[in-house]
Design a protein around this motif. Structure first.
Motif, mmCIF file in Angstrom:
data_model
loop_
_atom_site.group_PDB
_atom_site.id
_atom_site.type_symbol
_atom_site.label_atom_id
_atom_site.label_comp_id
_atom_site.label_asym_id
_atom_site.label_seq_id
_atom_site.Cartn_x
_atom_site.Cartn_y
_atom_site.Cartn_z
ATOM 1 N N GLY A 75 -11.143 -3.910 -4.475
ATOM 2 C CA GLY A 75 -12.840 -3.847 -4.527
ATOM 3 C C GLY A 75 -13.238 -3.564 -2.753
ATOM 4 N N LEU A 76 -12.878 -5.220 -2.323
ATOM 5 C CA LEU A 76 -12.945 -5.412 -0.707
ATOM 6 C C LEU A 76 -13.268 -3.927 0.091
ATOM 7 N N GLY A 77 -11.036 -4.120 -0.273
ATOM 8 C CA GLY A 77 -10.668 -2.796 0.730
ATOM 9 C C GLY A 77 -11.178 -1.576 0.474
ATOM 10 N N MET A 78 -11.906 -1.201 -0.949
ATOM 11 C CA MET A 78 -12.151 0.098 -0.894
ATOM 12 C C MET A 78 -13.825 -0.249 0.254
ATOM 13 N N LEU A 79 -14.307 -1.034 -0.099
ATOM 14 C CA LEU A 79 -15.412 -1.200 0.690
ATOM 15 C C LEU A 79 -15.115 -0.454 2.176
ATOM 16 N N THR A 81 -12.690 0.437 3.523
ATOM 17 C CA THR A 81 -11.888 1.516 4.471
ATOM 18 C C THR A 81 -12.104 2.653 4.005
ATOM 19 N N LYS A 82 -12.896 2.754 2.772
ATOM 20 C CA LYS A 82 -13.510 3.276 1.950
ATOM 21 C C LYS A 82 -12.666 4.173 1.177
ATOM 22 N N CYS A 83 -11.350 3.863 1.263
ATOM 23 C CA CYS A 83 -10.044 4.019 -0.059
ATOM 24 C C CYS A 83 -11.098 4.508 -1.252
ATOM 25 N N LYS A 84 -10.275 5.917 -2.125
ATOM 26 C CA LYS A 84 -11.002 5.153 -3.236
ATOM 27 C C LYS A 84 -9.756 4.880 -4.790
ATOM 28 N N PHE A 86 -6.147 1.573 -5.605
ATOM 29 C CA PHE A 86 -5.595 0.540 -5.517
ATOM 30 C C PHE A 86 -4.771 1.311 -4.400
ATOM 31 N N ASP A 87 -3.874 2.567 -4.740
ATOM 32 C CA ASP A 87 -2.374 2.802 -4.232
ATOM 33 C C ASP A 87 -2.312 3.585 -2.538
ATOM 34 N N GLU A 88 -4.011 4.226 -3.110
ATOM 35 C CA GLU A 88 -4.177 4.622 -1.571
ATOM 36 C C GLU A 88 -4.403 3.406 -0.671
ATOM 37 N N LEU A 89 -4.937 2.438 -0.834
ATOM 38 C CA LEU A 89 -4.935 0.873 -0.076
ATOM 39 C C LEU A 89 -4.103 0.654 -0.064
ATOM 40 N N LEU A 90 -2.900 0.444 -1.034
ATOM 41 C CA LEU A 90 -1.321 -0.364 -0.780
ATOM 42 C C LEU A 90 -0.457 0.727 0.147
ATOM 43 N N GLU A 91 -0.581 1.531 0.080
ATOM 44 C CA GLU A 91 -0.120 2.385 0.944
ATOM 45 C C GLU A 91 -0.907 2.720 2.984
ATOM 46 N N LEU A 92 -1.672 2.021 2.504
ATOM 47 C CA LEU A 92 -2.480 2.558 3.818
ATOM 48 C C LEU A 92 -1.815 1.160 4.118
ATOM 49 N N SER A 93 -1.779 -0.225 3.713
ATOM 50 C CA SER A 93 -1.010 -1.393 4.414
ATOM 51 C C SER A 93 0.438 -1.301 4.426
ATOM 52 N N GLN A 94 0.698 -0.492 4.344
ATOM 53 C CA GLN A 94 2.149 -0.400 4.760
ATOM 54 C C GLN A 94 2.802 0.389 6.596
ATOM 55 N N ARG A 95 1.715 0.690 6.961
ATOM 56 C CA ARG A 95 1.677 1.432 8.179
ATOM 57 C C ARG A 95 0.847 0.241 8.642
#
Ligand SMILES: Nc1ncnc2c1ncn2[C@@H]1O[C@H](COP(=O)(O)OP(=O)(O)O)[C@@H](O)[C@H]1O
Ligand SMILES: CC(C)(COP(=O)(O)O)[C@@H](O)C(=O)NCCC(=O)O
Length: 193
Positions: A75-79, A81-84, A86-95
Motif C-alpha cells: 500500500g505505501l509502495g503504491m502511494l 511510486t504510483k505502481c499498480k 505488488f509484482d510491479e513494486l517488487l520488480e522495481l525494488s530489484q533495480r
C-alpha cells in the motif's frame, strides 16, 4: 490459524526442500529433524503479521501480531511510486539502490562507528536521507524507494520476530506467508536484520 499451523507443520515435516536460510545471497535448504522441530516460532507475513509459538500438532499460541507487514509494503509502495501492483513494486525494488533513500551510519559519522561496533554501511535511519539533502522530491527514484521500503518492512518484521524468539527462548524462527511467496530475495532482507 489452525490451517496455517497444520500446513506449516505438514510442510516442514514432509517436504525436504521447504525451509531455507538466506545468508549473504546464498540460499541453503535446511534439513529438519522431525524429532527436534518443536517448539518453533512461525511468523506469517500476509497483509499484517501473525507471530505464533508452535509446540506441536494442534498445539500453538498466537503470541503477537504486527501491523507493519505485506500490506504496508504494497500500500505505501503504491502511494509512493504510483505502481499498480505488488509484482510491479517488487520488480522495481530489484533495480533499486536503497542507499539513495536510507541514511547510513557513514552519512552521519563519515565512516564506521567502531566504538559501538557499527559498520559504515549500516542503515541508521530508513528513509532518512532526504531529510538532510536539498534534492527535489521528484529526484528520488521509485526503484530506490521500493527497495528502501522493502528493507524497512522486512527488517522490522525480522526484529520483532527475533525479539519474540528471545523472549520465548525459541531457537528456530520460520517465516512464511504470501509476502514471501517463494522469493528468496525477501528472505535475505528478513535475515539481514
Ligand atoms: N501477486 C500478489 N498480489 C498481491 N499481493 C501479493 C502478491 N504477492 C505477494 N503479495 C503480498 O501478500 C500480501 C497479502 O498476503 P495474504 O496472505 O494474501 O493476506 P490477506 O489474507 O490479508 O489478503 C500483500 O499485502 C503483498 O505484500
Ligand atoms: C489480522 C490478521 C491475523 C489477518 O491475517 P492476514 O490476512 O494479514 O494474513 C493479521 O493481519 C494480523 O495479525 N495483523 C496484526 C494485528 C495485531 O497487531 O495483532
Amino acid at each position: 490459524m489452525n490451517c496455517l499451523v497444520s500446513g506449516a507443520n505438514f510442510l516442514l515435516k514432509t517436504i525436504s526442500h521447504e525451509a531455507f536460510t538466506h545468508v549473504k545471497g546464498q540460499k541453503t535448504f535446511v534439513q529438519i529433524d522431525q524429532n527436534d522441530l518443536f517448539p518453533y516460532l512461525l511468523v506469517n507475513i500476509g497483509s499484517g503479521v501473525s507471530i505464533i509459538k508452535v509446540d506441536g500438532d494442534g498445539k500453538y499460541e498466537r503470541v503477537r501480531g504486527a501491523n507493519v507487514g505485506g500490506g504496508t509494503y504494497c500500500g505505501l509502495g503504491m502511494l509512493l511510486t504510483k505502481c499498480k501492483s505488488f509484482d510491479e513494486l517488487l520488480e522495481l525494488s530489484q533495480r533499486g539502490d536503497n542507499t539513495e533513500i536510507d541514511m547510513l551510519v557513514k552519512d552521519i559519522y563519515g565512516g564506521d562507528y567502531s566504538k559501538i561496533g557499527l559498520p559504515a554501511n549500516t542503515i541508521a535511519s530508513s528513509f532518512g536521507k532526504p531529510v538532510s539533502e536539498n534534492k527535489e522530491l521528484d529526484d528520488y527514484r521509485p526503484e530506490d524507494i521500493s527497495l528502501s521500503l522493502l528493507r524497512t518492512v522486512s527488517y522490522n518484521v525480522g526484529q520483532i520476530a527475533y525479539l519474540n524468539a528471545l523472549r520465548l527462548e525459541l531457537k528456530s524462527i520460520f517465516f512464511g506467508g504470501f509476502f514471501i511467496r517463494g522469493h528468496a530475495y525477501h528472505g535475505h532482507h528478513l535475515l539481514c536484520c
